[in-house]
Design an enzyme around this catalytic site. Structure first.
Site, mmCIF file in Angstrom:
data_model
loop_
_atom_site.group_PDB
_atom_site.id
_atom_site.type_symbol
_atom_site.label_atom_id
_atom_site.label_comp_id
_atom_site.label_asym_id
_atom_site.label_seq_id
_atom_site.Cartn_x
_atom_site.Cartn_y
_atom_site.Cartn_z
ATOM 1 N N VAL A 1 7.855 -3.667 8.428
ATOM 2 C CA VAL A 1 6.673 -2.942 9.083
ATOM 3 C C VAL A 1 5.410 -2.735 8.104
ATOM 4 C CG1 VAL A 1 6.110 -0.389 9.745
ATOM 5 C CG2 VAL A 1 8.389 -1.415 10.574
ATOM 6 N N ASP B 1 0.460 3.702 6.192
ATOM 7 C CA ASP B 1 0.724 3.493 4.678
ATOM 8 C C ASP B 1 0.472 4.533 3.805
ATOM 9 O OD1 ASP B 1 1.716 1.001 4.818
ATOM 10 O OD2 ASP B 1 -0.215 -0.077 4.893
ATOM 11 N N GLY C 1 -7.933 20.350 21.504
ATOM 12 C CA GLY C 1 -7.411 21.453 20.679
ATOM 13 C C GLY C 1 -8.130 22.889 21.372
ATOM 14 N N GLY C 2 -7.888 23.875 20.828
ATOM 15 C CA GLY C 2 -8.243 25.023 21.032
ATOM 16 C C GLY C 2 -9.861 25.386 21.210
ATOM 17 N N GLU D 1 1.216 -1.363 8.352
ATOM 18 C CA GLU D 1 0.305 0.035 8.782
ATOM 19 C C GLU D 1 0.267 0.076 10.337
ATOM 20 O OE1 GLU D 1 -1.458 2.448 7.238
ATOM 21 O OE2 GLU D 1 -2.003 2.976 9.182
ATOM 22 N N GLN E 1 0.895 -1.370 -0.070
ATOM 23 C CA GLN E 1 0.007 -0.088 -0.125
ATOM 24 C C GLN E 1 0.896 1.211 0.216
ATOM 25 O OE1 GLN E 1 -3.199 2.380 2.608
ATOM 26 N NE2 GLN E 1 -2.985 0.256 3.026
HETATM 27 N N1 COA Z 1 11.674 -9.979 -9.250
HETATM 28 C C1 COA Z 1 12.355 -10.980 -8.304
HETATM 29 N N2 COA Z 1 12.496 -10.716 -6.946
HETATM 30 C C2 COA Z 1 11.626 -9.731 -6.431
HETATM 31 C C3 COA Z 1 10.963 -8.896 -7.218
HETATM 32 C C4 COA Z 1 11.010 -8.994 -8.763
HETATM 33 N N3 COA Z 1 10.317 -8.060 -9.724
HETATM 34 N N4 COA Z 1 10.481 -8.006 -6.695
HETATM 35 C C5 COA Z 1 10.723 -8.193 -5.210
HETATM 36 N N5 COA Z 1 11.615 -9.293 -5.176
HETATM 37 C C6 COA Z 1 12.160 -9.932 -4.120
HETATM 38 C C7 COA Z 1 12.869 -8.791 -3.277
HETATM 39 O O1 COA Z 1 14.391 -8.618 -3.740
HETATM 40 C C8 COA Z 1 12.825 -9.520 -1.864
HETATM 41 O O2 COA Z 1 13.905 -10.838 -1.949
HETATM 42 P P1 COA Z 1 15.155 -11.141 -0.686
HETATM 43 O O3 COA Z 1 14.239 -10.681 0.555
HETATM 44 O O4 COA Z 1 15.659 -12.307 -1.214
HETATM 45 O O5 COA Z 1 16.269 -10.034 -0.920
HETATM 46 C C9 COA Z 1 11.545 -10.280 -1.924
HETATM 47 O O6 COA Z 1 11.173 -10.187 -3.170
HETATM 48 C C10 COA Z 1 10.563 -9.731 -0.710
HETATM 49 O O7 COA Z 1 10.629 -8.437 -0.667
HETATM 50 P P2 COA Z 1 10.101 -7.778 0.696
HETATM 51 O O8 COA Z 1 10.057 -6.329 0.591
HETATM 52 O O9 COA Z 1 10.934 -8.400 1.886
HETATM 53 O O10 COA Z 1 8.885 -8.455 0.899
HETATM 54 P P3 COA Z 1 7.921 -9.063 2.224
HETATM 55 O O11 COA Z 1 6.559 -9.485 1.578
HETATM 56 O O12 COA Z 1 8.631 -9.898 2.823
HETATM 57 O O13 COA Z 1 7.685 -7.794 3.204
HETATM 58 C C11 COA Z 1 6.972 -5.666 3.649
HETATM 59 C C12 COA Z 1 6.652 -7.010 3.008
HETATM 60 C C13 COA Z 1 5.620 -4.679 3.369
HETATM 61 C C14 COA Z 1 6.618 -5.998 5.219
HETATM 62 C C15 COA Z 1 8.088 -5.097 3.543
HETATM 63 O O14 COA Z 1 8.171 -4.887 2.153
HETATM 64 C C16 COA Z 1 8.379 -3.992 4.041
HETATM 65 O O15 COA Z 1 8.828 -3.722 5.500
HETATM 66 N N6 COA Z 1 8.621 -2.910 3.601
HETATM 67 C C17 COA Z 1 8.768 -1.434 3.791
HETATM 68 C C18 COA Z 1 7.755 -0.690 4.940
HETATM 69 C C19 COA Z 1 6.599 -0.714 3.969
HETATM 70 O O16 COA Z 1 6.284 -0.164 2.951
HETATM 71 N N7 COA Z 1 5.433 -1.242 4.784
HETATM 72 C C20 COA Z 1 4.026 -1.100 4.306
HETATM 73 C C21 COA Z 1 3.944 -1.934 3.115
HETATM 74 S S1 COA Z 1 2.031 -1.435 2.858
#
Ligand code: COA
Length: 428
Positions: A137, A168, A247-248, A139, A17
Site C-alpha cells: 500500500v 503515510d 460540522g456544527g 499513500e 514515508q
Molecule cells: N538488506 C537486504 N534486504 C532488505 C533490506 C536490507 N537491509 N531491507 C529490506 N530488504 C528487502 C526485504 O527483505 C524485501 O525482500 P523480500 O521481498 O525478498 O522479502 C525487499 O527488500 C523489499 O521490501 P518491500 O517492503 O517489499 O519493498 P517494496 O519496494 O517492494 O514495497 C511498499 C514498498 C511501501 C509498497 C511496501 O514496503 C509496503 O507495502 N509497506 C507497508 C505499507 C507502507 O508503509 N506503505 C507506505 C510507504 S510510504
C-alpha cells in the site's frame, strides 16, 4: 536539558514515508534512532524526486533528520548476525516492509521476542488482518481505502485525494503514539509487545466524522451539507461535500481580492453561531440578525449557499489578510488559504521551529518542517539526515562493541558498504 526519550534505542528498519515519519518524531524526542538501510542502495527515497544530481533528495532528507545510518545486507549471513546484535541491543524495532518481508528475513515476532523479550516491534502495514492484509500500500491507496477519498471533492466530480499525507505521515504519527504507549506499559510489565498501525485504520480514524455522518443519514438528510439547501437528495453513502465544514459551524472557502490571478487568494470563513451578529454587521447585513430566515442556525441551514455568496461579495473587496484582520478583531473564525511559498516565508513559523533551515554537506541549505509537537521540558534541535552508511563503523564499534578486527571482517564479508564520499569528507 535532557530529552523525553533519551536512552531509548530504536532499530529503524523503515523506508519511504510512513515509517520514517514515525522514527523521525522519536528521534526529535531524544531517542537514538539507528536507520538500517540496504547496502549499496539505501532507502529508495534517497534517489526519488531528486532535484540535484547525486545528492540525497529532499524527500529523504525531510523524513530522516536526527538519525544515524548504517548499511547492512540482512540477507548476508554476517549482516544477519549484526542485525541480531542490534535487536538484542535496541528497545524498539520499527518497520514498514511489505507484509511478510520481516518473516522472510527469519525475524518472526516469536524469534525476536525470544532474542529480546523487552523489544517492542512496531509495524506500519497497509491493512490490518483480513482480506487485504497481504497487499502493498502507498499513500493514496490508504486515502481511498480509509474513506477519505470518497468523502473529499465536489459532489459532481470524482473522489479526490488530499495533498496532506494522512495515509503515510498520519499513520507514522499513530505508530509513534503506539510505540511510546508500549514503552510506558513495558515499565510495568518488563515485556515488549507488537504495535500495528494499519494505514487504512489511520486514515479512517482521521475521517471518523464521515462515518458519523454515514450513520446520521439513516435519520434524515445532512442539513449541514449545502446539498441540503440546494434541494439535492442524499444517496446511501456520505457524499462529497466540497468545502462545507459539515460540522456544527458551517463554513466555506470564499474568494478574496486578486482571486482572478492568484490561485490562493481565498479565505475559509466560518459562520460561527455566537458571532452571527458580528458577521451581519461586518458584511453590511444588520437586518439578518432579526430576520427569522437568518437569525438562528437552523433557519440558516437551507440558505448556506446564498449566505456564503453574500459574504463573498464582502471578502472579494479585500485581501485574505485584510479579511483575517477585520474578522479576528470581532472573533469571527477565518483562515487564509496559505500557499507553500507563503508558509516557507512566514517568520512566525521559523520562530517556533515549525519551519527550520538545515545545512547538509552535499545539498547545502534547505527548509524542512521541524517537530510539530512542542514539549516544554524536551527541547528539539533538528539535525540533518545522515548520508548513506555514515554511521556504519561508529555503530558497529561504539554501539555494538565490535573490535577493529571484527569490523574489518564484517566489511570484508560484503555485509556493509563504505559510507558515501561526502560522509568521509565530513568525518575527515
Ligand atoms: N538488506 C537486504 N534486504 C532488505 C533490506 C536490507 N537491509 N531491507 C529490506 N530488504 C528487502 C526485504 O527483505 C524485501 O525482500 P523480500 O521481498 O525478498 O522479502 C525487499 O527488500 C523489499 O521490501 P518491500 O517492503 O517489499 O519493498 P517494496 O519496494 O517492494 O514495497 C511498499 C514498498 C511501501 C509498497 C511496501 O514496503 C509496503 O507495502 N509497506 C507497508 C505499507 C507502507 O508503509 N506503505 C507506505 C510507504 S510510504
Amino acid at each position: 536539558m535532557g530529552k523525553a526519550l533519551e536512552g531509548v534505542k530504536i532499530l529503524d528498519f523503515t523506508h519511504v514515508q510512513s515509517g520514517p515519519t514515525c522514527t523521525q518524531l522519536l528521534a526529535w524526542f531524544g531517542a537514538d534512532v539507528i536507520k538500517v538501510e540496504k547496502a549499496g542502495e539505501g532507502d529508495v527515497t534517497r534517489q526519488q524526486l531528486r532535484d540535484i544530481d547525486g545528492v540525497d533528495s529532499l524527500y529523504f532528507t525531510m523524513l530522516n533528520h536526527n538519525k544515524r545510518s548504517i548499511t547492512l545486507d540482512t540477507k548476508n549471513p554476517k549482516g544477519k548476525e549484526v542485525l541480531i546484535e542490534l535487536i538484542k541491543h535496541c528497545d524498539v524495532l520499527v518497520e514498514n516492509f511489505a507484509p511478510g518481508a520481516l518473516d522472510r528475513m527469519g525475524l518472526t515476532w516469536e524469534h525476536i521476542h525470544k532474542l529480546n523479550p523487552r523489544m517492542i516491534v512496531a509495524s506500519v502495514k497497509g491493512f490490518g488482518p483480513g482480506p487485504y492484509e497481504d497487499c502493498k500500500v502507498y499513500e493514496n491507496i490508504a486515502q481511498c481505502a480509509g474513506g477519505s477519498a470518497s468523502t473529499t471533492g465536489f459532489r459532481d466530480g470524482p473522489p479526490l485525494v488530499t495533498g496532506a499525507q494522512i495515509g503515510d505521515s498520519g499513520t507514522g504519527l499513530h505508530l509513534a503514539l503506539g510505540i511510546v504507549t508500549a514503552l510506558y506499559q513495558r515499565m510495568r510489565t518488563g515485556r515488549g509487545q507488537r504495535v500495528l498501525a494499519a494505514m487504512q485504520d489511520g486514515v479512517l480514524n482521521l475521517a471518523r466524522v464521515k462515518l458519523r455522518d454515514q450513520q446520521r443519514l439513516k435519520h434524515g438528510p445532512l442539513k449541514e451539507y449545502s446539498q441540503y439547501g440546494e434541494g439535492i437528495p442524499f444517496g446511501e453513502a456520505t457524499p462529497r461535500a466540497g468545502n462545507d465544514s459539515g460540522g456544527g459551524q458551517p463554513g466555506w472557502i470564499l474568494k478574496c481580492k486578486g482571486w482572478e490571478t492568484d490561485p490562493d487568494s481565498y479565505i475559509y470563513f466560518i459562520t460561527q453561531a455566537p458571532v452571527w451578529g458580528e458577521i451581519c454587521d461586518l458584511i453590511g447585513k444588520p437586518e439578518w440578525k432579526t430576520d427569522p430566515d437568518y437569525a438562528t442556525p437552523n433557519a440558516r441551514l437551507p440558505r448556506l449557499k446564498h449566505i456564503f455568496h453574500t459574504i463573498e461579495q464582502w471578502t472579494m473587496t479585500m485581501t485574505k489578510f485584510e479579511v483575517m484582520e477585520k474578522c479576528n478583531a470581532v472573533d469571527i473564525p477565518v483562515g487564509p488559504i496559505l500557499s507553500m511559498k507563503e508558509i516557507a516565508e512566514e517568520p512566525s513559523l521559523r520562530a517556533t521551529g515549525t519551519v527550520v533551515e538545515v545545512d547538509h554537506p552535499t545539498r547545502g541549505k534547505y527548509l524542512t518542517v521541524g517537530n510539530p509537537i512542542k514539549l516544554s521540558d524536551s527541547p528539539c534541535e533538528v539535525k540533518r539526515s545522515p548520508l548513506l552508511g555514515e554511521h556504519t563503523e561508529e555503530v558497529l564499534s561504539k554501539v555494538l562493541g565490535y573490535s577493529a578486527a571484527e569490523v574489518a571482517e564484517i566489511k570484508g564479508s560484503g555485509a556493509v558498504t563504505p559510507p558515501e564520499k561526502g560522509a568521509r569528507a565530513e568525518a575527515a
